[in-house]
Design a protein around this motif. Structure first.
Motif, PDB file in Angstrom:
ATOM      1  N   TYR A  17     -50.924 -34.293-129.400  1.00 31.97           N
ATOM      2  CA  TYR A  17     -50.008 -35.173-129.808  1.00 31.97           C
ATOM      3  C   TYR A  17     -48.382 -35.054-129.871  1.00 31.97           C
ATOM      4  O   TYR A  17     -48.245 -33.437-130.459  1.00 31.97           O
ATOM      5  CB  TYR A  17     -50.271 -35.633-131.427  1.00 31.97           C
ATOM      6  N   GLU A  66     -44.387 -35.792-130.221  1.00 32.19           N
ATOM      7  CA  GLU A  66     -43.229 -36.428-130.551  1.00 32.19           C
ATOM      8  C   GLU A  66     -42.033 -36.011-130.006  1.00 32.19           C
ATOM      9  O   GLU A  66     -41.590 -34.702-130.217  1.00 32.19           O
ATOM     10  CB  GLU A  66     -43.256 -36.403-132.244  1.00 32.19           C
ATOM     11  N   THR A 116     -40.075 -41.166-129.509  1.00 30.39           N
ATOM     12  CA  THR A 116     -41.155 -41.481-128.619  1.00 30.39           C
ATOM     13  C   THR A 116     -42.472 -40.605-129.181  1.00 30.39           C
ATOM     14  O   THR A 116     -42.394 -39.524-129.305  1.00 30.39           O
ATOM     15  CB  THR A 116     -40.937 -41.024-127.089  1.00 30.39           C
ATOM     16  N   LYS A 117     -43.619 -41.444-129.311  1.00 30.95           N
ATOM     17  CA  LYS A 117     -44.930 -40.771-129.868  1.00 30.95           C
ATOM     18  C   LYS A 117     -45.756 -40.822-128.642  1.00 30.95           C
ATOM     19  O   LYS A 117     -46.063 -42.114-128.222  1.00 30.95           O
ATOM     20  CB  LYS A 117     -45.084 -41.440-130.971  1.00 30.95           C
ATOM     21  N   LEU A 118     -46.539 -39.789-128.252  1.00 32.64           N
ATOM     22  CA  LEU A 118     -47.129 -39.762-127.021  1.00 32.64           C
ATOM     23  C   LEU A 118     -48.507 -39.108-127.346  1.00 32.64           C
ATOM     24  O   LEU A 118     -48.506 -38.182-128.154  1.00 32.64           O
ATOM     25  CB  LEU A 118     -46.783 -39.147-125.708  1.00 32.64           C
ATOM     26  N   LEU A 119     -49.654 -39.444-126.627  1.00 30.42           N
ATOM     27  CA  LEU A 119     -50.852 -38.787-126.664  1.00 30.42           C
ATOM     28  C   LEU A 119     -51.128 -38.389-125.423  1.00 30.42           C
ATOM     29  O   LEU A 119     -51.467 -39.286-124.482  1.00 30.42           O
ATOM     30  CB  LEU A 119     -51.938 -39.800-127.528  1.00 30.42           C
ATOM     31  N   THR A 171     -57.403 -37.124-124.078  1.00 28.35           N
ATOM     32  CA  THR A 171     -58.131 -37.229-125.464  1.00 28.35           C
ATOM     33  C   THR A 171     -59.522 -36.312-125.623  1.00 28.35           C
ATOM     34  O   THR A 171     -60.249 -36.832-126.385  1.00 28.35           O
ATOM     35  CB  THR A 171     -58.672 -38.928-125.358  1.00 28.35           C
ATOM     36  N   LEU A 207     -52.209 -42.250-135.329  1.00 25.39           N
ATOM     37  CA  LEU A 207     -52.553 -42.570-134.010  1.00 25.39           C
ATOM     38  C   LEU A 207     -52.140 -44.123-133.992  1.00 25.39           C
ATOM     39  O   LEU A 207     -52.308 -44.561-132.643  1.00 25.39           O
ATOM     40  CB  LEU A 207     -53.679 -42.225-133.348  1.00 25.39           C
ATOM     41  N   LEU A 229     -48.585 -45.252-131.417  1.00 30.99           N
ATOM     42  CA  LEU A 229     -48.515 -44.457-130.116  1.00 30.99           C
ATOM     43  C   LEU A 229     -47.504 -45.514-129.398  1.00 30.99           C
ATOM     44  O   LEU A 229     -47.801 -46.420-129.215  1.00 30.99           O
ATOM     45  CB  LEU A 229     -49.646 -44.244-129.422  1.00 30.99           C
ATOM     46  N   ASP A 230     -46.668 -44.864-128.674  1.00 24.91           N
ATOM     47  CA  ASP A 230     -45.879 -45.540-127.509  1.00 24.91           C
ATOM     48  C   ASP A 230     -46.570 -45.556-126.169  1.00 24.91           C
ATOM     49  O   ASP A 230     -46.418 -46.395-125.417  1.00 24.91           O
ATOM     50  CB  ASP A 230     -44.249 -45.018-127.468  1.00 24.91           C
ATOM     51  N   VAL A 275     -50.305 -43.719-124.231  1.00 26.40           N
ATOM     52  CA  VAL A 275     -51.384 -42.755-124.040  1.00 26.40           C
ATOM     53  C   VAL A 275     -51.319 -42.406-122.604  1.00 26.40           C
ATOM     54  O   VAL A 275     -51.160 -43.173-121.592  1.00 26.40           O
ATOM     55  CB  VAL A 275     -52.822 -43.559-124.223  1.00 26.40           C
ATOM     56  N   PRO A 290     -51.267 -49.287-126.967  1.00 28.69           N
ATOM     57  CA  PRO A 290     -50.199 -48.687-126.298  1.00 28.69           C
ATOM     58  C   PRO A 290     -50.578 -48.713-124.713  1.00 28.69           C
ATOM     59  O   PRO A 290     -51.796 -48.703-124.387  1.00 28.69           O
ATOM     60  CB  PRO A 290     -50.238 -47.308-126.661  1.00 28.69           C
TER      61      PRO A 290
END
Length: 271
Positions: free
Chosen positions: A25, A27, A31-34, A37, A54, A57-58, A60, A85
């Protein structure tokens, strides 16, 4: 920017579950990304335990089409009932993939279907910016002479061949004090990926290299070559994970004269 490991092969923190795989995860500014998984929904359980939401999110991002990196994608999107997202992956991410040992084939690809219906898919084929300072780096050019591992196989219909991981995606973050390179397994070579990122940002220092470097079963000469190559790049920090393996970690710790640490499940780093 902050990177938190939601899944790694090593999980020393009480209350968290690790597995063979990777999920990060990230930041970076707003911007927040995963990034990946893991094998299934365990990364979501760990996120809840850590206190990471979660639902905002912006994006994945899938590093490549192996079960231990994208097996939890469908679980995630089924859990996000409202705003979904965009999902970013390289071309061919959903191909049939196997690991071959003699006559034995083991399925190591993504579940079918890889994405639930309605999940917004974007296929990345060129180096491009997603958000300010956040870039997608597709399959790095192979310039170090390393050959693909023949045990990794890919199928086009009934035709079987060596998987060259043309779908591999990495992330590059352009920070004020240098670039941060994040990889999933670095199947196309961590040095190739790092150098591709550096060519895109000429003259910029490398602040950190983070992720799986697939050195777990590397020959001693490969370990020495990679350690020397990363030492020459001179990143301020190297954070290993997942498929780097203990031998890879030891080689980097010995050969790279900077911070070398393991990004285990539950650990957060601020860069």
């Amino acid at each position: 920017m902050t990177i938190t490991s939601l899944i790694d092969d090593f999980s020393p923190k009480r209350g968290l579950r690790g597995e063979h795989g990777l999920s990060l995860y990230i930041e970076a500014g707003a911007t927040k990304l995963l990034f990946d998984t893991g094998q299934g929904g365990t990364f979501m359980e760990n996120a809840r335990t850590i206190g990471i939401d979660l639902t905002g999110l912006d994006a994945v991002v899938l590093s490549h089409g192996h079960y231990d990196h994208g097996g939890g994608v469908s679980d995630l999107y089924r859990s996000l009932e409202a705003s979904l997202p965009p999902f970013f992956a390289g071309r061919g991410f959903d191909a049939v993939r196997s690991s071959r040992s003699g006559t034995r084939l083991m399925d190591i690809g993504l579940p079918v279907p890889a994405l639930p219906p309605g999940a917004p898919l974007a296929v990345i084929t060129t180096f491009e910016e997603f958000a300010p300072g956040v870039w997608f780096l597709p399959a790095a050019e192979l310039v170090d002479g390393a050959e693909a591992n023949p045990k990794f196989r890919i199928f086009s219909g009934d035709v079987e061949g060596i998987d060259h991981f043309d779908d591999e995606l990495s992330l590059v973050f352009d920070e004020e004090d240098g670039i941060v390179i994040v990889t999933g397994c670095a199947h196309r070579g961590i040095l190739n990926i790092a150098r591709a990122a550096m060519r895109s940002f000429p003259g910029r220092p490398v602040k950190a290299i983070v992720g799986g470097f697939h050195l777990v079963d590397a020959e001693p000469e490969t370990l020495s070559r990679v350690a020397a190559g990363i030492a020459a790049i001179a990143p301020k920090a190297v954070f290993c994970a997942h498929c780097t393996g203990p031998r890879g970690f030891a080689a980097l710790s010995e050969g790279v004269q900077t911070t070398v640490a393991w990004l285990s499940c539950g650990l957060s780093i601020t860069l």
